[in-house]
Design a protein around this motif. Structure first.
Motif, PDB file in Angstrom:
ATOM      1  N   THR A  19     -53.266  16.809 -44.194  1.00 49.70           N
ATOM      2  CA  THR A  19     -53.585  16.397 -42.834  1.00 49.70           C
ATOM      3  C   THR A  19     -54.832  15.183 -43.099  1.00 49.70           C
ATOM      4  O   THR A  19     -55.488  15.293 -44.008  1.00 49.70           O
ATOM      5  CB  THR A  19     -53.809  17.415 -41.940  1.00 49.70           C
ATOM      6  N   GLU A  79     -57.366  15.696 -41.515  1.00 51.75           N
ATOM      7  CA  GLU A  79     -58.625  16.628 -41.694  1.00 51.75           C
ATOM      8  C   GLU A  79     -58.765  16.846 -42.987  1.00 51.75           C
ATOM      9  O   GLU A  79     -60.048  17.073 -43.243  1.00 51.75           O
ATOM     10  CB  GLU A  79     -58.410  17.734 -40.690  1.00 51.75           C
ATOM     11  N   ASP A  80     -57.814  17.135 -43.688  1.00 53.10           N
ATOM     12  CA  ASP A  80     -57.873  17.563 -45.284  1.00 53.10           C
ATOM     13  C   ASP A  80     -58.499  16.310 -45.858  1.00 53.10           C
ATOM     14  O   ASP A  80     -59.279  16.530 -46.921  1.00 53.10           O
ATOM     15  CB  ASP A  80     -56.606  17.839 -45.868  1.00 53.10           C
ATOM     16  N   GLN A 121     -60.397  13.772 -44.985  1.00 52.65           N
ATOM     17  CA  GLN A 121     -61.695  13.124 -44.680  1.00 52.65           C
ATOM     18  C   GLN A 121     -62.780  13.802 -45.729  1.00 52.65           C
ATOM     19  O   GLN A 121     -63.487  12.800 -46.282  1.00 52.65           O
ATOM     20  CB  GLN A 121     -62.257  13.751 -43.243  1.00 52.65           C
TER      21      GLN A 121
END
Length: 63
Positions: free
Chosen positions: A32, A34-35, A37
């Motif tokens: 995702t 989030e992963d 970043q």
């Protein structure tokens, strides 16, 4: 770190993001944003280090 250079690096990284995401998914790894970043931050550090190395080499070759 130079903000303008970092923005250029981010543009380069983002242009390759679909390729990286596809590679990971082919390996069975779902990611995702989030992963991604923390990996983007790591990539930015690598790109800055490579830039500084190239700059240092160029200065040595002009002296």
């Amino acid at each position: 770190m130079n903000q303008e250079r970092n923005m250029k690096f981010m543009q380069i990284a983002m242009s390759r993001l679909p390729e990286a995401k596809q590679f990971m998914e082919q390996k069975g790894i779902e990611i995702t944003m989030e992963d991604i970043q923390p990996m983007m931050n790591l990539l930015m550090n690598v790109m800055n280090d490579a830039y500084e190395l190239g700059r240092s080499d160029a200065q040595e070759n002009t002296e």
